[in-house]
Design an enzyme around this catalytic site. Sequence first.
Site, PDB file in Angstrom:
ATOM      1  N   ASP A 106      -3.842  -6.853  -1.494  1.00 46.46           N
ATOM      2  CA  ASP A 106      -5.150  -7.037  -0.864  1.00 46.46           C
ATOM      3  C   ASP A 106      -6.070  -7.910  -1.725  1.00 46.46           C
ATOM      4  O   ASP A 106      -5.948  -7.923  -2.950  1.00 46.46           O
ATOM      5  CB  ASP A 106      -5.784  -5.661  -0.623  1.00 46.46           C
ATOM      6  CG  ASP A 106      -6.903  -5.708   0.401  1.00 46.46           C
ATOM      7  OD1 ASP A 106      -7.026  -6.727   1.112  1.00 46.46           O
ATOM      8  OD2 ASP A 106      -7.659  -4.721   0.497  1.00 46.46           O
ATOM      9  N   HIS A 165      -4.497 -16.738   1.052  1.00 47.26           N
ATOM     10  CA  HIS A 165      -3.162 -16.260   1.457  1.00 47.26           C
ATOM     11  C   HIS A 165      -2.086 -17.132   0.820  1.00 47.26           C
ATOM     12  O   HIS A 165      -1.059 -16.630   0.365  1.00 47.26           O
ATOM     13  CB  HIS A 165      -3.016 -16.278   2.981  1.00 47.26           C
ATOM     14  CG  HIS A 165      -3.979 -15.360   3.683  1.00 47.26           C
ATOM     15  ND1 HIS A 165      -4.192 -14.069   3.276  1.00 47.26           N
ATOM     16  CD2 HIS A 165      -4.783 -15.542   4.765  1.00 47.26           C
ATOM     17  CE1 HIS A 165      -5.097 -13.492   4.076  1.00 47.26           C
ATOM     18  NE2 HIS A 165      -5.469 -14.371   4.983  1.00 47.26           N
ATOM     19  N   SER A 178      -0.489  -5.955   8.578  1.00 49.10           N
ATOM     20  CA  SER A 178      -0.545  -4.680   9.296  1.00 49.10           C
ATOM     21  C   SER A 178      -0.684  -4.916  10.796  1.00 49.10           C
ATOM     22  O   SER A 178      -1.109  -6.000  11.231  1.00 49.10           O
ATOM     23  CB  SER A 178      -1.726  -3.843   8.794  1.00 49.10           C
ATOM     24  OG  SER A 178      -2.954  -4.391   9.253  1.00 49.10           O
ATOM     25  N   SER A 223      -5.155   2.426   4.270  1.00 45.61           N
ATOM     26  CA  SER A 223      -5.116   1.473   5.386  1.00 45.61           C
ATOM     27  C   SER A 223      -3.838   1.569   6.227  1.00 45.61           C
ATOM     28  O   SER A 223      -3.201   0.558   6.524  1.00 45.61           O
ATOM     29  CB  SER A 223      -5.310   0.035   4.872  1.00 45.61           C
ATOM     30  OG  SER A 223      -6.539  -0.087   4.195  1.00 45.61           O
ATOM     31  N   LEU A 259      17.736  -5.902  -6.449  1.00 48.69           N
ATOM     32  CA  LEU A 259      16.466  -5.363  -5.928  1.00 48.69           C
ATOM     33  C   LEU A 259      16.505  -5.382  -4.411  1.00 48.69           C
ATOM     34  O   LEU A 259      16.893  -6.372  -3.809  1.00 48.69           O
ATOM     35  CB  LEU A 259      15.290  -6.232  -6.417  1.00 48.69           C
ATOM     36  CG  LEU A 259      13.898  -5.853  -5.896  1.00 48.69           C
ATOM     37  CD1 LEU A 259      13.380  -4.596  -6.595  1.00 48.69           C
ATOM     38  CD2 LEU A 259      12.895  -6.989  -6.106  1.00 48.69           C
ATOM     39  N   GLU A 319       2.468   8.464  -6.678  1.00 50.19           N
ATOM     40  CA  GLU A 319       1.365   8.239  -7.619  1.00 50.19           C
ATOM     41  C   GLU A 319       0.652   6.945  -7.219  1.00 50.19           C
ATOM     42  O   GLU A 319       1.309   5.948  -6.909  1.00 50.19           O
ATOM     43  CB  GLU A 319       1.909   8.111  -9.049  1.00 50.19           C
ATOM     44  CG  GLU A 319       2.573   9.372  -9.569  1.00 50.19           C
ATOM     45  CD  GLU A 319       1.624  10.559  -9.677  1.00 50.19           C
ATOM     46  OE1 GLU A 319       0.430  10.345  -9.964  1.00 50.19           O
ATOM     47  OE2 GLU A 319       2.083  11.696  -9.455  1.00 50.19           O
ATOM     48  N   ARG A 348      -2.492  -0.687  -5.219  1.00 53.45           N
ATOM     49  CA  ARG A 348      -3.353  -1.447  -4.303  1.00 53.45           C
ATOM     50  C   ARG A 348      -4.256  -2.346  -5.143  1.00 53.45           C
ATOM     51  O   ARG A 348      -4.928  -1.878  -6.066  1.00 53.45           O
ATOM     52  CB  ARG A 348      -4.210  -0.545  -3.407  1.00 53.45           C
ATOM     53  CG  ARG A 348      -5.033  -1.390  -2.417  1.00 53.45           C
ATOM     54  CD  ARG A 348      -5.656  -0.615  -1.293  1.00 53.45           C
ATOM     55  NE  ARG A 348      -6.249  -1.569  -0.351  1.00 53.45           N
ATOM     56  CZ  ARG A 348      -6.436  -1.357   0.932  1.00 53.45           C
ATOM     57  NH1 ARG A 348      -6.074  -0.218   1.467  1.00 53.45           N
ATOM     58  NH2 ARG A 348      -6.989  -2.275   1.712  1.00 53.45           N
ATOM     59  N   TRP A 407      -3.486  -7.956  13.450  1.00 54.39           N
ATOM     60  CA  TRP A 407      -3.419  -8.800  14.663  1.00 54.39           C
ATOM     61  C   TRP A 407      -4.809  -9.004  15.255  1.00 54.39           C
ATOM     62  O   TRP A 407      -5.011  -9.896  16.080  1.00 54.39           O
ATOM     63  CB  TRP A 407      -2.501  -8.178  15.725  1.00 54.39           C
ATOM     64  CG  TRP A 407      -1.038  -8.254  15.412  1.00 54.39           C
ATOM     65  CD1 TRP A 407      -0.214  -7.185  15.156  1.00 54.39           C
ATOM     66  CD2 TRP A 407      -0.192  -9.413  15.355  1.00 54.39           C
ATOM     67  NE1 TRP A 407       1.076  -7.623  14.914  1.00 54.39           N
ATOM     68  CE2 TRP A 407       1.109  -8.982  15.035  1.00 54.39           C
ATOM     69  CE3 TRP A 407      -0.424 -10.788  15.528  1.00 54.39           C
ATOM     70  CZ2 TRP A 407       2.185  -9.859  14.893  1.00 54.39           C
ATOM     71  CZ3 TRP A 407       0.643 -11.663  15.386  1.00 54.39           C
ATOM     72  CH2 TRP A 407       1.935 -11.193  15.071  1.00 54.39           C
ATOM     73  N   ARG A 444      -7.364 -10.004  13.637  1.00 55.86           N
ATOM     74  CA  ARG A 444      -8.091 -11.070  12.919  1.00 55.86           C
ATOM     75  C   ARG A 444      -8.170 -12.324  13.799  1.00 55.86           C
ATOM     76  O   ARG A 444      -7.443 -12.437  14.788  1.00 55.86           O
ATOM     77  CB  ARG A 444      -7.378 -11.371  11.600  1.00 55.86           C
ATOM     78  CG  ARG A 444      -7.487 -10.190  10.629  1.00 55.86           C
ATOM     79  CD  ARG A 444      -7.016 -10.542   9.244  1.00 55.86           C
ATOM     80  NE  ARG A 444      -7.175  -9.398   8.368  1.00 55.86           N
ATOM     81  CZ  ARG A 444      -7.108  -9.440   7.048  1.00 55.86           C
ATOM     82  NH1 ARG A 444      -6.880 -10.592   6.435  1.00 55.86           N
ATOM     83  NH2 ARG A 444      -7.263  -8.352   6.324  1.00 55.86           N
ATOM     84  N   ARG A 460      -8.352   3.111  -0.380  1.00 53.30           N
ATOM     85  CA  ARG A 460      -7.813   3.674   0.873  1.00 53.30           C
ATOM     86  C   ARG A 460      -6.387   3.184   1.071  1.00 53.30           C
ATOM     87  O   ARG A 460      -5.953   2.227   0.429  1.00 53.30           O
ATOM     88  CB  ARG A 460      -8.690   3.302   2.072  1.00 53.30           C
ATOM     89  CG  ARG A 460      -8.933   1.820   2.233  1.00 53.30           C
ATOM     90  CD  ARG A 460      -9.786   1.506   3.469  1.00 53.30           C
ATOM     91  NE  ARG A 460     -10.136   0.097   3.504  1.00 53.30           N
ATOM     92  CZ  ARG A 460     -11.262  -0.419   3.003  1.00 53.30           C
ATOM     93  NH1 ARG A 460     -12.174   0.371   2.454  1.00 53.30           N
ATOM     94  NH2 ARG A 460     -11.486  -1.717   3.053  1.00 53.30           N
TER      95      ARG A 460
HETATM   96  C1  IPE Z   1      -4.165  -3.824   4.274  1.00 50.50           C
HETATM   97  O1  IPE Z   1      -5.208  -4.654   3.915  1.00 50.50           O
HETATM   98  C2  IPE Z   1      -3.061  -4.615   4.924  1.00 50.50           C
HETATM   99  C3  IPE Z   1      -2.316  -5.515   4.051  1.00 50.50           C
HETATM  100  C4  IPE Z   1      -2.489  -5.655   2.765  1.00 50.50           C
HETATM  101  C5  IPE Z   1      -1.292  -6.275   4.682  1.00 50.50           C
HETATM  102  P1  IPE Z   1      -6.463  -4.889   4.873  1.00 50.50           P
HETATM  103  O2  IPE Z   1      -7.354  -5.836   4.170  1.00 50.50           O
HETATM  104  O3  IPE Z   1      -6.005  -5.246   6.225  1.00 50.50           O
HETATM  105  O4  IPE Z   1      -7.101  -3.425   4.925  1.00 50.50           O
HETATM  106  P2  IPE Z   1      -8.611  -2.956   5.108  1.00 50.50           P
HETATM  107  O5  IPE Z   1      -9.119  -3.628   6.339  1.00 50.50           O
HETATM  108  O6  IPE Z   1      -9.350  -3.377   3.889  1.00 50.50           O
HETATM  109  O7  IPE Z   1      -8.527  -1.472   5.216  1.00 50.50           O
HETATM  110  C1  IPE Z   2      -4.653  -9.300   2.062  1.00 56.31           C
HETATM  111  O1  IPE Z   2      -5.817  -9.992   1.812  1.00 56.31           O
HETATM  112  C2  IPE Z   2      -3.720 -10.030   2.986  1.00 56.31           C
HETATM  113  C3  IPE Z   2      -3.649  -9.451   4.340  1.00 56.31           C
HETATM  114  C4  IPE Z   2      -4.220  -8.368   4.740  1.00 56.31           C
HETATM  115  C5  IPE Z   2      -2.862 -10.177   5.322  1.00 56.31           C
HETATM  116  P1  IPE Z   2      -7.065  -9.957   2.808  1.00 56.31           P
HETATM  117  O2  IPE Z   2      -6.917 -11.061   3.785  1.00 56.31           O
HETATM  118  O3  IPE Z   2      -7.225  -8.608   3.398  1.00 56.31           O
HETATM  119  O4  IPE Z   2      -8.256 -10.274   1.798  1.00 56.31           O
HETATM  120  P2  IPE Z   2      -9.664  -9.554   1.710  1.00 56.31           P
HETATM  121  O5  IPE Z   2      -9.424  -8.074   1.664  1.00 56.31           O
HETATM  122  O6  IPE Z   2     -10.427  -9.961   2.920  1.00 56.31           O
HETATM  123  O7  IPE Z   2     -10.259 -10.067   0.429  1.00 56.31           O
HETATM  124 MG    MG Z   3      -8.185  -6.930   2.799  1.00 58.62          MG
END
Ligand code: IPE
Ligand code: IPE
Ligand code: MG
Length: 246
Positions: free
Chosen positions: A23, A40, A68, A199, A134, A210, A191, A72, A74, A197
Amino acid sequence: MSASLEEIRLHGAIPRHVAVIMDGNGRWAGERGLPRHAGHRAGMRAVREVIEGAVEAGIDILTLFAFSTENWQRPPSEISALMGILKIYAEKERRDLVRQGVEVHVLGEVDRLDGVTRSAVEGIVQGTAGGENLRLNLMISYSGREEIVRAARRLSEAVRSGSVDPEDITEAALENELFTAGLPDPDLLIRTSGELRVSNFMLWQLAYTEIHITKVLWPDFSREDLFAAVLDYQRRDRRFGRVPAS
Ligand code: IPE
Ligand code: IPE
Ligand code: MG
């Protein structure tokens, strides 16, 4: 805080299964005045790092949350950038993953991917089959709740057809219908980006995992950060509801 391979080797047992919620890509880009997709793209380097680090450390299973079901929702431009990156990753990294002995599996509702991305993803799964160092699970279009609902549906169908008795629905039977059937639960969940969280990630499997949360944004995550998380894990006292061993 970061750690070295030496430190974790000396310190204790290496977790067998490590899961990561990758994240913070958007914030990484925002801090630099760049569009979210640049974050990304930068995150691909961290994926490479963490895979190499996992192989070096002797971790058996690495599970990466890449996209996740909720993602979708977004904007379409961000989704198409993410799918493009996934396709490029699948095409570009295949040879390197084979060289490292990494076997890729893709877990999630893969049917929802567009045809081009899906065939690239299927290509990397087939192309890396048999890798022995792996097992890499890429969680794509994945939802922990949806995974449990799917398992319940499959068991209900088996009951309806008469092949399973309701009394036979045990934890093991349900586990057997999850995407992760046959795999041990994660020992360690990492995370990045400081969010506190889960998510909707691996809700069943994380029961006794853990958790290590780091403020590092995903594109900046290095193998030393992975080793630091392992060191943190090695300091934990895993009780599984029991009293500590005397
Ligand atoms: C969780 O991150 C999903 C992935 C890392 C693929 P999100 O950025 O989508 O989660 P929230 O919205 O902060 O909970
Ligand atoms: C994680 O980064 C990648 C995905 C969830 C696909 P984010 O795109 O959620 O980045 P932030 O949380 O907005 O910084
Ligand atoms: Mg995020």
